[in-house]
Every structure is written in C-alpha cells, then in structure tokens.
Write an enzyme that holds these catalytic residues in place. Structure first.
Site, PDB file in Angstrom:
ATOM      1  N   ILE A 216      17.668 -45.236 -72.480  1.00  0.00           N
ATOM      2  CA  ILE A 216      16.761 -46.083 -73.235  1.00  0.00           C
ATOM      3  C   ILE A 216      16.490 -47.315 -72.386  1.00  0.00           C
ATOM      4  O   ILE A 216      17.287 -47.682 -71.527  1.00  0.00           O
ATOM      5  CB  ILE A 216      17.310 -46.453 -74.638  1.00  0.00           C
ATOM      6  CG1 ILE A 216      18.688 -47.099 -74.548  1.00  0.00           C
ATOM      7  CG2 ILE A 216      17.349 -45.232 -75.538  1.00  0.00           C
ATOM      8  CD1 ILE A 216      19.251 -47.519 -75.906  1.00  0.00           C
ATOM      9  N   ASP A 217      15.335 -47.911 -72.601  1.00  0.00           N
ATOM     10  CA  ASP A 217      14.908 -49.016 -71.757  1.00  0.00           C
ATOM     11  C   ASP A 217      15.886 -50.183 -71.817  1.00  0.00           C
ATOM     12  O   ASP A 217      16.619 -50.352 -72.802  1.00  0.00           O
ATOM     13  CB  ASP A 217      13.523 -49.504 -72.184  1.00  0.00           C
ATOM     14  CG  ASP A 217      12.463 -48.423 -72.072  1.00  0.00           C
ATOM     15  OD1 ASP A 217      12.617 -47.544 -71.206  1.00  0.00           O
ATOM     16  OD2 ASP A 217      11.497 -48.466 -72.853  1.00  0.00           O
ATOM     17  N   LYS A 218      15.845 -51.006 -70.781  1.00  0.00           N
ATOM     18  CA  LYS A 218      16.724 -52.169 -70.691  1.00  0.00           C
ATOM     19  C   LYS A 218      16.682 -53.010 -71.958  1.00  0.00           C
ATOM     20  O   LYS A 218      17.722 -53.385 -72.508  1.00  0.00           O
ATOM     21  CB  LYS A 218      16.327 -53.026 -69.477  1.00  0.00           C
ATOM     22  CG  LYS A 218      17.102 -54.329 -69.353  1.00  0.00           C
ATOM     23  CD  LYS A 218      16.610 -55.159 -68.181  1.00  0.00           C
ATOM     24  CE  LYS A 218      17.352 -56.489 -68.106  1.00  0.00           C
ATOM     25  NZ  LYS A 218      16.870 -57.331 -66.980  1.00  0.00           N
TER      26      LYS A 218
ATOM     27  N   ARG B 142       6.744 -46.787 -77.100  1.00  0.00           N
ATOM     28  CA  ARG B 142       6.014 -48.006 -76.791  1.00  0.00           C
ATOM     29  C   ARG B 142       4.564 -47.719 -76.410  1.00  0.00           C
ATOM     30  O   ARG B 142       3.634 -48.358 -76.918  1.00  0.00           O
ATOM     31  CB  ARG B 142       6.726 -48.760 -75.672  1.00  0.00           C
ATOM     32  CG  ARG B 142       8.130 -49.209 -76.040  1.00  0.00           C
ATOM     33  CD  ARG B 142       8.930 -49.633 -74.813  1.00  0.00           C
ATOM     34  NE  ARG B 142       8.308 -50.771 -74.131  1.00  0.00           N
ATOM     35  CZ  ARG B 142       8.652 -51.187 -72.923  1.00  0.00           C
ATOM     36  NH1 ARG B 142       9.603 -50.536 -72.247  1.00  0.00           N
ATOM     37  NH2 ARG B 142       8.053 -52.220 -72.378  1.00  0.00           N
TER      38      ARG B 142
END
Length: 344
Positions: free
Chosen positions: A143-145, A263
């Site tokens: 998962i993204d930062k 997103r």
C-alpha cells in the site's frame, strides 16, 4: 556456501515447458516458489536426468529425474531497524501489520531505510526462511506510503508462494475506507456519463478501466481503455457531509490490485480523495456547506484519506480462513468527527 539437493520424478502428463512441469511436481516441503525455480533454472542449478538444463521452455518427459541444488539463504543486504510495528497477527509463516501512514513498504533509492521491511527484519530476527533465496520478509502486496492499514507479509517461501497465488487470482478480500470530494451517487447524471463507470444494485459504483503508467509523469498512473492492465474498483457511500453534501466517506473494494488503483479511479470518476496531492487536488467547497472547522480540516488534511480497513485470505499453509479489520487511524477519525460539526 552450504546447499541442499532436491530430487524428484516428473509425474504423468507433464506441462510442455520445463519450468511449469517442475513447479507442478516439486515437493511441497521444498518450499520453492515459481519465481525461485525460474531463477534456479537460469542459474544452472537444475539437472534433468543428470544434465544441466537452463532453458525454462525446454520439453521434459514423464519419468524424468529432476535434481535441483539450492544454496542456503543468504542474509539480506537490507539492514534491520528497531522501528515499532503494530502486529495484528503472527505465526511461523506470515505476519499481518497495521501500517501507519508515512511508512514506505520496501526500500528504494529514495528511501533506503526506515521502511516496513527494515522494521520486519528486526522484529522477525532469525525467524525468516529463505524467501527467494534471501533471508527477508516476502512482500506480496503493497500500500502507498501515505495510505494506512493492513498488510500481510510472508515469512516463509511456502507462505510467499501461496499468498502470491491468491493475489494473482484476485481471491484476497480487501476493503478500504476513504474520504472523497463530492458524493458518488447513482442519481448523479454526470457520474453516469463517465466512461467506465456503472452502478450495481445497492447504489454501488463500479469503475472498469485499464491502468498504465502516465506518459509524461512517471510517478502517476493513468486511466486507459486500450492497453495497460485491467482494473476494477467498487465503491459505496457510507456517509456524506455538508449541506449540500460536498464530502463523503466511502468504502471501496478491489477486484484487481493495481498501483494507485483507488486513487486514480476515484479521480477519474470526479471524486478524488481528500488530501491526495497527486490525484485529488484541493477543491473549492460550496460556501457554508461545512462548518469553518470542517472546511479547514478538509483543505489541510496532509495525506490521501485512504485506509486499508479489511484484509481476508486463506492461510497458505494451514488452509484456515483469515480475516482482519483495522479501525480508522486517529487522523481520519478526527477528520470525520470534524466533518460532523454543525454549521454555525
């Protein structure tokens, strides 16, 4: 370097390719993933009837004797770091983490340390098998930062192989909570006109597109309808805020798992995530739709308001059904409390 030797016979009706036949028939206790086997073949570590074969596409016959030399796992070049982790579940094969926003999953040139992998190497110590030939945790999804929430990480080759297969087949259950601009309602004629958008019973938004790296901005993903990789996201409204409603809490779930999928899909639908610096942007809200405090909280939210809330899968070794939930982190919970404040 110490090594072990694995020997077995190709069973009847083998696949045409050597790599596929070996992957099918290699003993489970060898805990060799398809990726690892491919590397071993390429490295000349596999023999067929006593002869080294390095062509993964070579034909192999029923009854052929396969011998594989596997070197013992090396220590990872990535250093362990004493970084606190919120461990939701752990056994000998895997670990489930509730990752905080701001933590990168795997070291990269821009972030060589302070990552989840660095923390896991310290936490697990010697309790890691040779995932891919190296003593390290096996990252099967990310998962993204700046996205918070649940991640499962393999500690053994068997777990890595089993989890990777489930992600590849899209059988892993993943639900996210997000705060977006606007309200993605099926009664919105604009939204019904968005290419790739449709609605299912229960006012569930379905977004079906292709995704690929943006042509000019290599840090972004772009929606396509030819080329790229197939991607499907579903979303439903959990709550809405404002008079008229200008922000919504939504639940999203993935049929596929592409980079930045939620997103970029929600931005494509015209409902970018609050705080998303890449896709969401900052939007001017209708005057007096929210309280002064709520409007300021939306405009000042420092990251994409996205949280991996639910993760479900079949344990790759025990076969047990596993399902985990992580409550909203404090920053998103506070944002929702502020959004609920009455307009003065």
């Amino acid at each position: 370097m110490a090594s072990r030797r694995i020997e077995f016979v190709i069973a009847e009706n083998p696949p045409k390719r050597l790599d596929k036949a070996v992957s099918r028939d290699v003993p489970e206790e060898a805990t060799l993933s398809r990726t690892r086997l491919a590397r071993l073949i390429e490295a000349g570590q596999l023999e067929v009837d006593g002869k080294i074969v390095t062509d993964a596409k070579a034909r192999v016959e029923e009854g052929a004797m396969i011998s594989i030399t596997v070197e013992e796992a090396e220590d990872s070049h990535i250093g362990p770091e004493d970084i606190p982790l919120e461990v939701i579940f752990e056994d000998n094969d895997l670990i489930v983490i509730n990752k905080p926003a701001g933590m990168v999953v795997h070291p990269a040139p821009g972030t060589p340390s302070g990552t989840l992998v660095n923390a896991l190497l310290h936490h697990c110590g010697e309790n890691l098998s040779g995932v891919g030939g190296v003593k390290r945790p096996g990252i099967v999804h990310r998962i993204d930062k700046e996205t918070s929430g649940l991640l499962v990480v393999a500690k053994s080759d068997a777990a890595h192989q089993g989890l990777a297969a489930q992600f590849e087949k899209h059988t892993v259950e993943r639900y996210y909570r997000a705060v977006c601009y606007g309200v993605p309602d099926g009664n919105d004629p604009r939204l019904r006109g968005v290419k790739g958008a449709s609605f299912e019973p229960g006012n569930i938004l379905k977004l079906t597109t292709q995704l690929a790296r943006h042509k000019t901005d290599r840090q972004k993903q772009a929606v396509l309808f030819q080329g790229g990789r197939h991607a499907i996201t579903r979303a439903r409204i959990v709550d809405s805020f404002g008079t008229p409603p200008v922000v919504a809490l939504i639940e999203c779930w993935l049929e596929t798992g592409r980079t930045h999928q939620i997103r970029v899909h929600m931005a494509h639908a015209g409902h970018g995530l609050v705080g998303d610096p890449v896709y969401g942007g900052k939007r001017k809200l209708a005057a007096k739709a929210l309280s002064t405090e709520a409007a300021a909280a939306v405009q000042g939210f420092p990251r994409q308001a996205l949280h991996a809330a639910v993760l479900g899968f079949v344990h790759p070794v025990s076969g047990e059904d596993m399902r985990f939930e992580a409550p909203l982190p404090q920053d998103m919970a506070t944002l929702l409390d502020t959004l609920a404040l009455p307009v003065s």
